[in-house]
Design a protein around this motif. Sequence first.
Motif, PDB file in Angstrom:
ATOM      1  N   MET A  99      -2.892 -35.900  13.333  1.00 16.81           N
ATOM      2  CA  MET A  99      -1.962 -35.262  12.410  1.00 16.81           C
ATOM      3  C   MET A  99      -1.490 -33.959  13.050  1.00 16.81           C
ATOM      4  O   MET A  99      -2.288 -33.182  13.563  1.00 16.81           O
ATOM      5  CB  MET A  99      -2.667 -35.004  11.081  1.00 16.81           C
ATOM      6  CG  MET A  99      -1.785 -34.371  10.044  1.00 16.81           C
ATOM      7  SD  MET A  99      -2.611 -34.114   8.463  1.00 16.81           S
ATOM      8  CE  MET A  99      -3.139 -35.766   8.070  1.00 16.81           C
ATOM      9  N   PRO A 125       0.146 -30.118  13.372  1.00 14.73           N
ATOM     10  CA  PRO A 125      -0.141 -28.876  12.632  1.00 14.73           C
ATOM     11  C   PRO A 125       0.752 -28.670  11.404  1.00 14.73           C
ATOM     12  O   PRO A 125       0.292 -28.151  10.383  1.00 14.73           O
ATOM     13  CB  PRO A 125       0.091 -27.777  13.668  1.00 14.73           C
ATOM     14  CG  PRO A 125      -0.115 -28.445  14.981  1.00 14.73           C
ATOM     15  CD  PRO A 125       0.358 -29.859  14.802  1.00 14.73           C
ATOM     16  N   GLN A 178      -0.637 -30.766   8.645  1.00 13.32           N
ATOM     17  CA  GLN A 178      -1.872 -30.158   8.147  1.00 13.32           C
ATOM     18  C   GLN A 178      -1.577 -28.962   7.247  1.00 13.32           C
ATOM     19  O   GLN A 178      -2.232 -28.778   6.217  1.00 13.32           O
ATOM     20  CB  GLN A 178      -2.755 -29.734   9.319  1.00 13.32           C
ATOM     21  CG  GLN A 178      -3.322 -30.908  10.080  1.00 13.32           C
ATOM     22  CD  GLN A 178      -4.174 -30.471  11.259  1.00 13.32           C
ATOM     23  OE1 GLN A 178      -4.318 -29.286  11.538  1.00 13.32           O
ATOM     24  NE2 GLN A 178      -4.741 -31.434  11.945  1.00 13.32           N
ATOM     25  N   ARG A 179      -0.603 -28.156   7.629  1.00 11.85           N
ATOM     26  CA  ARG A 179      -0.235 -27.001   6.799  1.00 11.85           C
ATOM     27  C   ARG A 179       0.297 -27.445   5.442  1.00 11.85           C
ATOM     28  O   ARG A 179       0.001 -26.833   4.411  1.00 11.85           O
ATOM     29  CB  ARG A 179       0.815 -26.153   7.521  1.00 11.85           C
ATOM     30  CG  ARG A 179       0.272 -25.321   8.637  1.00 11.85           C
ATOM     31  CD  ARG A 179       1.339 -24.393   9.205  1.00 11.85           C
ATOM     32  NE  ARG A 179       0.886 -23.826  10.439  1.00 11.85           N
ATOM     33  CZ  ARG A 179       1.238 -24.251  11.650  1.00 11.85           C
ATOM     34  NH1 ARG A 179       2.095 -25.231  11.788  1.00 11.85           N
ATOM     35  NH2 ARG A 179       0.754 -23.675  12.721  1.00 11.85           N
ATOM     36  N   LEU A 191      -2.629 -28.679   3.372  1.00 13.51           N
ATOM     37  CA  LEU A 191      -3.411 -27.530   2.929  1.00 13.51           C
ATOM     38  C   LEU A 191      -2.691 -26.786   1.807  1.00 13.51           C
ATOM     39  O   LEU A 191      -3.313 -26.386   0.810  1.00 13.51           O
ATOM     40  CB  LEU A 191      -3.692 -26.585   4.101  1.00 13.51           C
ATOM     41  CG  LEU A 191      -4.526 -25.347   3.782  1.00 13.51           C
ATOM     42  CD1 LEU A 191      -5.883 -25.732   3.205  1.00 13.51           C
ATOM     43  CD2 LEU A 191      -4.700 -24.511   5.047  1.00 13.51           C
ATOM     44  N   LEU A 198      -9.635 -32.310   5.542  1.00 13.86           N
ATOM     45  CA  LEU A 198      -8.704 -31.705   6.498  1.00 13.86           C
ATOM     46  C   LEU A 198      -9.459 -30.939   7.583  1.00 13.86           C
ATOM     47  O   LEU A 198      -9.015 -30.863   8.727  1.00 13.86           O
ATOM     48  CB  LEU A 198      -7.747 -30.774   5.752  1.00 13.86           C
ATOM     49  CG  LEU A 198      -6.538 -30.247   6.496  1.00 13.86           C
ATOM     50  CD1 LEU A 198      -5.656 -31.392   6.983  1.00 13.86           C
ATOM     51  CD2 LEU A 198      -5.741 -29.321   5.599  1.00 13.86           C
ATOM     52  N   SER A 199     -10.619 -30.417   7.239  1.00 18.23           N
ATOM     53  CA  SER A 199     -11.386 -29.585   8.159  1.00 18.23           C
ATOM     54  C   SER A 199     -12.350 -30.371   9.044  1.00 18.23           C
ATOM     55  O   SER A 199     -12.926 -29.801   9.969  1.00 18.23           O
ATOM     56  CB  SER A 199     -12.193 -28.551   7.367  1.00 18.23           C
ATOM     57  OG  SER A 199     -11.325 -27.745   6.607  1.00 18.23           O
ATOM     58  N   SER A 208     -10.142 -39.349  11.862  1.00 19.90           N
ATOM     59  CA  SER A 208      -8.812 -38.909  12.282  1.00 19.90           C
ATOM     60  C   SER A 208      -7.786 -39.997  11.979  1.00 19.90           C
ATOM     61  O   SER A 208      -8.136 -41.084  11.523  1.00 19.90           O
ATOM     62  CB  SER A 208      -8.813 -38.580  13.777  1.00 19.90           C
ATOM     63  OG  SER A 208      -9.155 -39.727  14.528  1.00 19.90           O
ATOM     64  N   ARG A 237      -8.120 -40.517   8.091  1.00 18.80           N
ATOM     65  CA  ARG A 237      -8.193 -39.168   7.523  1.00 18.80           C
ATOM     66  C   ARG A 237      -7.053 -38.952   6.529  1.00 18.80           C
ATOM     67  O   ARG A 237      -7.239 -38.334   5.480  1.00 18.80           O
ATOM     68  CB  ARG A 237      -8.102 -38.160   8.661  1.00 18.80           C
ATOM     69  CG  ARG A 237      -8.271 -36.733   8.261  1.00 18.80           C
ATOM     70  CD  ARG A 237      -8.313 -35.912   9.519  1.00 18.80           C
ATOM     71  NE  ARG A 237      -8.310 -34.503   9.237  1.00 18.80           N
ATOM     72  CZ  ARG A 237      -7.947 -33.594  10.109  1.00 18.80           C
ATOM     73  NH1 ARG A 237      -7.552 -33.944  11.307  1.00 18.80           N
ATOM     74  NH2 ARG A 237      -7.981 -32.340   9.786  1.00 18.80           N
TER      75      ARG A 237
END
Length: 119
Positions: free
Chosen positions: A1, A3, A6-7, A10, A54-55, A60, A64
Motif C-alpha cells: 500500500m 503512503p 495509508q494516510r 489513517l 495499518l501499523s 501486506s 491487509r
Amino acid sequence: MNPTGQRIILAIAALWGLAGVVMLASGSHPPQTGILAIGGQFLLFHAVAVIAILSTSLISGWRRALPMALMLTGSGLFAFEIIIHATTGVVLPALAPIGGGVAILGWLALVIAPLMSSK
C-alpha cells in the motif's frame, strides 16, 4: 500500500475515533443514553483495530487492505444508522445489521490473513 493510501486510511480511522468519542459523549446524556454510546463504541473499537492493522508488517497487500476496508465500511454503516435513528427517529432497518455483518467479515478476514502464505 502506498503512503498516500495509508494516510487516507489513517485519516478515516481517526475520523471514526473522533465520531466515536462524540457519540459516546452525546450518548451519556438523556434522552439519547444508550443507542449513541453503542454506535460510538462500535466506531472506536474498529478505528483502533484499523490503526493496529495499518501499523503491522505481519500482513501486506490485499490481506491487509481487505480487513481494514471491511471494518471501516461496516462500522461506518452501523454508526450511520444509529446516528440517523437517534437524531431523527427514522429507522433504516437493514443498515445496522448489514454494517455489523460487514464488520464481522472484516474480523474474519483478519483472522485468516496472517495464516495465509504471502507467496
